[in-house]
Design a protein around this motif. Structure first.
Motif, PDB file in Angstrom:
ATOM      1  N   TYR A   1       0.832  -1.211   0.000  1.00  0.00           N
ATOM      2  CA  TYR A   1       0.000   0.000   0.000  1.00  0.00           C
ATOM      3  C   TYR A   1       0.868   1.265   0.000  1.00  0.00           C
ATOM      4  N   LEU A   2       1.912   1.276   0.835  1.00  0.00           N
ATOM      5  CA  LEU A   2       2.794   2.448   0.915  1.00  0.00           C
ATOM      6  C   LEU A   2       3.523   2.691  -0.404  1.00  0.00           C
ATOM      7  N   ILE A   3       3.970   1.632  -1.069  1.00  0.00           N
ATOM      8  CA  ILE A   3       4.635   1.778  -2.366  1.00  0.00           C
ATOM      9  C   ILE A   3       3.669   2.360  -3.398  1.00  0.00           C
ATOM     10  N   LEU A   4       2.438   1.844  -3.419  1.00  0.00           N
ATOM     11  CA  LEU A   4       1.439   2.354  -4.360  1.00  0.00           C
ATOM     12  C   LEU A   4       1.107   3.816  -4.064  1.00  0.00           C
ATOM     13  N   GLN A   5       1.009   4.153  -2.769  1.00  0.00           N
ATOM     14  CA  GLN A   5       0.731   5.533  -2.392  1.00  0.00           C
ATOM     15  C   GLN A   5       1.837   6.469  -2.835  1.00  0.00           C
ATOM     16  N   PHE A   6       3.084   6.018  -2.668  1.00  0.00           N
ATOM     17  CA  PHE A   6       4.215   6.885  -2.980  1.00  0.00           C
ATOM     18  C   PHE A   6       4.280   7.219  -4.464  1.00  0.00           C
ATOM     19  N   PHE A   7       3.987   6.262  -5.327  1.00  0.00           N
ATOM     20  CA  PHE A   7       4.145   6.483  -6.765  1.00  0.00           C
ATOM     21  C   PHE A   7       2.840   6.892  -7.462  1.00  0.00           C
ATOM     22  N   ARG A   8       1.832   7.234  -6.691  1.00  0.00           N
ATOM     23  CA  ARG A   8       0.587   7.655  -7.322  1.00  0.00           C
ATOM     24  C   ARG A   8       0.778   8.977  -8.055  1.00  0.00           C
ATOM     25  N   ASN A   9       0.028   9.156  -9.106  1.00  0.00           N
ATOM     26  CA  ASN A   9       0.115  10.373  -9.920  1.00  0.00           C
ATOM     27  C   ASN A   9      -1.310  10.824 -10.257  1.00  0.00           C
ATOM     28  N   PRO A  10      -2.001  11.411  -9.291  1.00  0.00           N
ATOM     29  CA  PRO A  10      -3.407  11.751  -9.480  1.00  0.00           C
ATOM     30  C   PRO A  10      -3.606  12.848 -10.519  1.00  0.00           C
ATOM     31  N   LYS A  11      -4.769  12.813 -11.154  1.00  0.00           N
ATOM     32  CA  LYS A  11      -5.103  13.837 -12.132  1.00  0.00           C
ATOM     33  C   LYS A  11      -5.300  15.166 -11.423  1.00  0.00           C
ATOM     34  N   ARG A  12      -4.802  16.236 -12.000  1.00  0.00           N
ATOM     35  CA  ARG A  12      -4.882  17.560 -11.383  1.00  0.00           C
ATOM     36  C   ARG A  12      -5.569  18.552 -12.323  1.00  0.00           C
ATOM     37  N   ASN A  13      -6.257  19.516 -11.712  1.00  0.00           N
ATOM     38  CA  ASN A  13      -6.798  20.657 -12.455  1.00  0.00           C
ATOM     39  C   ASN A  13      -5.707  21.721 -12.479  1.00  0.00           C
ATOM     40  N   LEU A  14      -4.813  21.617 -13.452  1.00  0.00           N
ATOM     41  CA  LEU A  14      -3.612  22.445 -13.477  1.00  0.00           C
ATOM     42  C   LEU A  14      -3.946  23.914 -13.708  1.00  0.00           C
ATOM     43  N   PHE A  15      -3.311  24.773 -12.908  1.00  0.00           N
ATOM     44  CA  PHE A  15      -3.464  26.222 -13.083  1.00  0.00           C
ATOM     45  C   PHE A  15      -2.585  26.672 -14.245  1.00  0.00           C
ATOM     46  N   SER A  16      -3.057  27.640 -15.001  1.00  0.00           N
ATOM     47  CA  SER A  16      -2.271  28.191 -16.103  1.00  0.00           C
ATOM     48  C   SER A  16      -2.383  29.707 -16.085  1.00  0.00           C
ATOM     49  N   GLY A  17      -1.247  30.379 -15.907  1.00  0.00           N
ATOM     50  CA  GLY A  17      -1.252  31.834 -15.872  1.00  0.00           C
ATOM     51  C   GLY A  17       0.146  32.381 -16.055  1.00  0.00           C
ATOM     52  N   ASP A  18       0.326  33.334 -16.958  1.00  0.00           N
ATOM     53  CA  ASP A  18       1.656  33.856 -17.287  1.00  0.00           C
ATOM     54  C   ASP A  18       2.303  34.624 -16.140  1.00  0.00           C
ATOM     55  N   HIS A  19       1.492  35.180 -15.236  1.00  0.00           N
ATOM     56  CA  HIS A  19       2.041  36.032 -14.185  1.00  0.00           C
ATOM     57  C   HIS A  19       2.002  35.370 -12.808  1.00  0.00           C
ATOM     58  N   ALA A  20       1.834  34.053 -12.795  1.00  0.00           N
ATOM     59  CA  ALA A  20       1.790  33.337 -11.521  1.00  0.00           C
ATOM     60  C   ALA A  20       2.750  32.162 -11.541  1.00  0.00           C
TER      61      ALA A  20
END
Length: 216
Positions: free
Chosen positions: A46-65
């Protein structure tokens, strides 16, 4: 979803856990000990699976941030002298990752990779004051047209034994996209212009690719 850096380790872990379960079932006769060893094997997987998880993200996009390159907790916000690339004063924001955090590293801003360098080094605990200069680490500088140059540094911790860095000098990158991975506990430092408006506080929890660290 799991990060590609973990695929090999996950497969090996599955094989080891299955082998361990079969061996315990065959050679351990005490029921309570069997259950204990089964539980330990399950927790390890379980810990190995937790460590390498790569969840989908709502990525922010902004030129000034500038967004957080990793998940974790903000442990440093201070003005420092950056010695390696800028050789002048910058605002440093550091995010510490525990072994339970997602360890994918993301580009904090869009632009062109101006600098990318790996440094071998020690494995001091990631929050140690000298970790940024003495530990195994990679330094990456992104040149953004609207924001200027931003430096981020992946730093190995006491448990981290491998830093993966995908940044290649001259390559154009997208904010929030995958820039690497740090295995088993670490820290990432951001070095920003002095006139940057910091949007986080000490001990605040942040999410890679989503949380805004700073704005011009």
């Amino acid at each position: 979803m799991f990060h590609k850096e973990g695929h090999k380790i996950i497969v090996i872990t599955f094989i080891v856990v299955i082998a361990a379960v079969l061996l315990v079932d065959r050679f351990v006769s005490l029921s309570w000990l069997q259950y204990l060893l089964f539980a330990v094997s399950g927790i390890f997987l379980y810990l190995i699976l937790q460590f390498f998880r790569n969840p989908k993200r709502n990525l922010f996009s902004g030129d000034h941030a500038v967004v957080s390159p990793v998940d974790g907790k903000v442990v440093v916000i201070e003005e420092v002298f950056e010695k390696e690339y800028f050789k002048d004063k910058r605002l440093q924001v550091s995010v510490f990752m525990s072994p339970l955090n997602v360890h994918v590293t993301r580009y904090p801003i869009a632009g062109k990779i101006a600098f990318s360098k790996y440094h071998p080094g020690k494995y001091l605990v990631a929050w140690h004051p000298k970790a940024s200069e003495e530990n195994e680490r990679t330094t990456v500088v992104i040149d953004s047209k609207s924001y200027g140059k931003v430096l981020y540094r992946q730093i190995a911790g006491a448990l981290a034994k491998r830093i993966v860095n995908y940044a290649i000098e001259g390559e154009d990158v997208t904010q929030g996209s995958d820039s690497g991975f740090i295995k088993f506990g670490s820290r990432v430092d951001l070095f920003l212009p002095l006139d940057t408006n910091i949007k986080v506080e000490l001990n605040q929890k942040v999410r890679g690719g989503e949380s805004i660290i700073a704005q011009m």
